[in-house]
Each structure stands twice: as C-alpha cells, then as structure tokens.
Design an enzyme around this catalytic site. Structure first.
Site, PDB file in Angstrom:
ATOM      1  N   GLY A  30       8.478 -23.532 -52.040  1.00  0.00           N
ATOM      2  CA  GLY A  30       9.155 -23.496 -50.747  1.00  0.00           C
ATOM      3  C   GLY A  30       8.322 -24.143 -49.646  1.00  0.00           C
ATOM      4  O   GLY A  30       8.864 -24.813 -48.755  1.00  0.00           O
ATOM      5  N   THR A  31       7.033 -23.944 -49.691  1.00  0.00           N
ATOM      6  CA  THR A  31       6.154 -24.522 -48.674  1.00  0.00           C
ATOM      7  C   THR A  31       6.302 -26.037 -48.658  1.00  0.00           C
ATOM      8  O   THR A  31       6.446 -26.662 -47.601  1.00  0.00           O
ATOM      9  CB  THR A  31       4.686 -24.126 -48.969  1.00  0.00           C
ATOM     10  OG1 THR A  31       4.594 -22.700 -48.911  1.00  0.00           O
ATOM     11  CG2 THR A  31       3.714 -24.752 -47.985  1.00  0.00           C
TER      12      THR A  31
ATOM     13  N   HIS B 218      10.242 -18.674 -57.108  1.00  0.00           N
ATOM     14  CA  HIS B 218       9.764 -17.322 -57.424  1.00  0.00           C
ATOM     15  C   HIS B 218      10.396 -16.250 -56.550  1.00  0.00           C
ATOM     16  O   HIS B 218      10.313 -15.062 -56.859  1.00  0.00           O
ATOM     17  CB  HIS B 218       8.238 -17.252 -57.403  1.00  0.00           C
ATOM     18  CG  HIS B 218       7.571 -17.331 -56.071  1.00  0.00           C
ATOM     19  ND1 HIS B 218       7.016 -16.233 -55.468  1.00  0.00           N
ATOM     20  CD2 HIS B 218       7.370 -18.360 -55.234  1.00  0.00           C
ATOM     21  CE1 HIS B 218       6.482 -16.596 -54.320  1.00  0.00           C
ATOM     22  NE2 HIS B 218       6.681 -17.885 -54.146  1.00  0.00           N
TER      23      HIS B 218
ATOM     24  N   CYS C  83       2.374 -13.172 -48.036  1.00  0.00           N
ATOM     25  CA  CYS C  83       2.041 -14.545 -48.423  1.00  0.00           C
ATOM     26  C   CYS C  83       0.589 -14.845 -48.110  1.00  0.00           C
ATOM     27  O   CYS C  83      -0.102 -15.502 -48.842  1.00  0.00           O
ATOM     28  CB  CYS C  83       2.918 -15.534 -47.678  1.00  0.00           C
ATOM     29  SG  CYS C  83       4.606 -15.452 -48.243  1.00  0.00           S
TER      30      CYS C  83
HETATM   31  N1  PLP Z   1       9.362 -19.434 -46.342  1.00  0.00           N
HETATM   32  C1  PLP Z   1       9.501 -18.099 -46.396  1.00  0.00           C
HETATM   33  C2  PLP Z   1      10.459 -17.429 -45.463  1.00  0.00           C
HETATM   34  C3  PLP Z   1       8.742 -17.350 -47.287  1.00  0.00           C
HETATM   35  O1  PLP Z   1       8.868 -16.020 -47.327  1.00  0.00           O
HETATM   36  C4  PLP Z   1       7.820 -18.027 -48.137  1.00  0.00           C
HETATM   37  C5  PLP Z   1       6.940 -17.255 -49.045  1.00  0.00           C
HETATM   38  O2  PLP Z   1       6.714 -16.089 -48.839  1.00  0.00           O
HETATM   39  C6  PLP Z   1       7.741 -19.416 -48.075  1.00  0.00           C
HETATM   40  C7  PLP Z   1       8.526 -20.086 -47.158  1.00  0.00           C
HETATM   41  C8  PLP Z   1       6.825 -20.193 -48.968  1.00  0.00           C
HETATM   42  O3  PLP Z   1       7.382 -20.342 -50.258  1.00  0.00           O
HETATM   43  P1  PLP Z   1       6.443 -20.670 -51.526  1.00  0.00           P
HETATM   44  O4  PLP Z   1       5.718 -19.421 -51.853  1.00  0.00           O
HETATM   45  O5  PLP Z   1       7.415 -21.054 -52.616  1.00  0.00           O
HETATM   46  O6  PLP Z   1       5.581 -21.804 -51.146  1.00  0.00           O
END
Ligand code: PLP
Length: 365
Positions: free
Chosen positions: A76-77, A195, A313
């Site tokens: 997601g990042t 995930h 996170c």
């Molecule tokens: N955006 C939101 C709202 C999230 O909660 C998270 C992860 O906690 C992310 C982005 C980042 O996703 P990733 O862990 O797949 O990089």
C-alpha cells in the site's frame, strides 16, 4: 496463522495486519510452486503471466477499474507513493490531517493539511475553500486506520468535480471491509494493500481512473506497462487477489458494537473515538481517560489480548498519535477485529479489559 482460537491469545489487531485467509494461502503457494517470471516468454513465464493477469482481473472487477488501469505493487505504501507523485504534478497537494504516514510522507512537507472535525471526518468547508484557490490533488483516505472513521466520499467527489481537482484515495483499510468501487466513488485513484485484505504481506495495487497515467518510482524493466519497475511479487499478488475475492467484514459490526456497549457499561468515562461518525465495521478506538494507552496494551498482552496503541504500522511508537491529536482526543487503544473473529471475542476482550481497569483503579485509590 495469527492465533484467534479460544485457547490461544485473542488477536484484535487486524488493522495492523489481517490473519492470512486460507484461499490466499492456497493461491500464494500455488504461484510459488508454479515458478517462472511473468516477463519471460517461455512456457513457465507465460504460466506466471497468466497468474498475474488473472489476479489483476479479479482486483479490477472487485474494486471498479479496468484491468489495464491496475498497477500491481509491493504494498500500500508504494501504491500511494506512485499515485501521489504522479498526480501532484502542476497541482497544490492537499492532504488530510489524519492520513497514514505513508500518504503524509508522499505528499511532502509543502502539502497543505486539511483539518478534520472532532468526529474525525474531513472539514468540507475548509476543503472547498482550499480547492477553490488553485488546481489541487486531494489526498483523503477512505477510512482511517486508527479510528475506522469513513470520510464522506460522495461530498469529496462532488467538490473534486466542481473544482476540477484530483482525488487520491488511500483505501488500504476500507478495501474488503466496506463496499468499494473506484468508478462509483468518484476518486481518480485508489490504493489497496494485500495484507490488510487477508493476503500475504508484500503486495498492493494502485487502481487508476481510465486515462490517468503514472510514472514508476524506481525505473526498471518496464513492468506494469512502464508504471512500476521490478519483477512483480507474484505469490503475494496471487494471494492478495484471492483474499480480495472473499473479503467481506460487515458481520463484524455486531461484535464491535458488543465490545463498545460492554466498555461503556464497565467504564462510563470511556470515550470511543469517532463514535458518532460512519466507521469501518471492525474498528474501535477506546480511550480510558488518564490511563496511558501503552499501559493498557501491555496489560492486555499479558492477559493474552493483542491490541495496539493507535497505529501499529510504526511499531514501537508510543504516545498520542497525530490522528487523535487532530480530533482533540487523548491516546487510546485500537481494537480491530480480524475477519475470523469468533463470537466469544467481545466477552474475552471485556473480561481482560474490565479486570485491567479495576486493577488500575485499585492501584490509583
Ligand atoms: N495506508 C493505510 C491507511 C494503512 O493503514 C497502511 C498500513 O497500515 C498503509 C497505507 C501502508 O500499507 P502497506 O503496509 O501495505 O505498505
């Protein structure tokens, strides 16, 4: 798999990561065993390509995009960063005050923060004022990772239409938990993460409105139609798509409501962040005034209940998060029910939380 059975610890940290779904595990293992690089032209490569394209089609159908507008990433990042960097060109970046750090970082220090109301929803009046000034890219999440609060999607889309702004929606927490469709939402782009859907870690996707183009963050072998360099993490992507096909969390609202009713009965002074706003069905941010969130997290962990203090996170971080600060609230614990939460989850949580609160109250007396 993350333990959730009555005998083991009670896992209530799904917003950090969902337990792996059996269908996702099977799809990831099948892709691992198949081998092959989707960019190779021989038979093994073509087989890997078929797995990749099937996953893309599933995600496109599930979240309202054309397959060719789905950019597969490693999380997601990365999906957020690709979108924001590309769509910000020539525009002023407006970013929600309660966005995830991944989005705040991609938006950069020059970005203008859009405030939220005390219930965590975006202040539309301020947003409109900002959008009227200059062409903007609006970065506003579908649902908040700490509180579960949903922004008013239709109103944000209306403002973007009216003022010609782009809207990038971080839908990492909303995907699979509430109905989500890029076309219907009015957003221009949408990021998801494998995930958080119950797939393996290490996959994500960026979905684009037809006609929008993005450039890779890291140039590579021209994968993903030149929009994301690097060999695709195929097993994680296959698992993400399989998870997306089955992800559905609506029934968790009953368990979440039982937890909140129990918390209020045990501690009338407790506050549920954003309780008055529309929220994800699985998330509750519980504040016990005067009691540090990390104290609660540790006490609950010792009692076999796994929650986090706000966002997990950035694990290791303690204290009040920027999300709760923006809502004018103290720190609290985030209880986020996983897809496989059992009917005994509220009773088990409340027993541990109630005992903890009583112990702390006795100590303070
Ligand atoms: N955006 C939101 C709202 C999230 O909660 C998270 C992860 O906690 C992310 C982005 C980042 O996703 P990733 O862990 O797949 O990089």
């Amino acid at each position: 798999m993350t333990p959730t059975a009555s005998a083991g610890p009670l896992y209530l940290d799904a917003n950090a990561t969902e337990p792996l779904r059996p269908a996702a595990r099977a799809a990831a293992l099948a892709a691992l065993e198949a081998g092959g690089n989707p960019s190779s032209v021989h038979a093994a490569g073509r087989a890997a390509r078929r797995i990749l394209e099937a996953a893309r089609e599933v995600l496109a159908a599930r979240f309202g995009a054309r397959p060719q507008d789905v950019v597969l990433t490693a999380g997601g990042t990365e999906a957020n960063a690709i979108a924001i960097r590309a769509l910000a060109a020539g525009r002023r970046v407006l970013v929600g005050e309660t966005e995830h750090p991944a989005v705040l970082a991609a938006a950069g220090p020059e970005a203008v923060r859009i405030p939220v109301h005390d219930d965590g929803t975006v202040n539309l009046r301020v947003l409109e004022g900002l959008m009227a000034e200059r062409p903007a890219l609006v970065c506003l999440m579908a649902a908040n990772n700490e509180t579960g609060v949903l922004h008013p999607w239709a109103e944000v889309a209306d403002l973007c239409r009216k003022h010609g702004g782009y809207w990038h929606m971080d839908a990492v927490q909303a995907a699979g938990r509430v109905p989500l469709d890029l076309r219907a939402s009015g957003a221009d782009s949408l990021a998801i993460s494998g995930h958080k859907l119950g797939g393996p870690m290490g996959a994500g996707a960026l979905l684009l409105r037809p006609g929008l183009e993005v450039a890779p963050l890291i140039a590579g072998g021209g994968q993903e139609r030149g929009r994301r360099g690097g060999t695709e993490p195929l097993p994680a992507i296959a698992g993400m798509a399989a998870a997306a096909e089955v992800a559905h969390a609506a029934t968790l609202a009953t368990l979440r409501d039982a937890i909140e009713a129990g918390v209020r009965a045990l501690a009338p002074e407790a506050v549920i962040a954003g309780a008055a706003a529309p929220r994800l069905p699985n998330t509750s941010l519980v504040i016990l005034p005067g009691v540090a969130a990390e104290t609660q997290v540790i006490a609950l962990d010792l009692a076999g209940v796994q929650v986090s203090a706000g966002a997990a996170c950035s694990s290791g971080k303690v204290g009040r998060s920027h999300v709760l600060a923006a809502m004018g609230l103290e720190a609290g614990i985030r209880v986020s029910l996983p897809w496989d939460a059992g009917p005994d989850a509220p009773a088990r949580f409340l027993a541990a939380w109630g005992a903890m609160r009583e112990r702390l109250a006795r100590r303070a007396a």
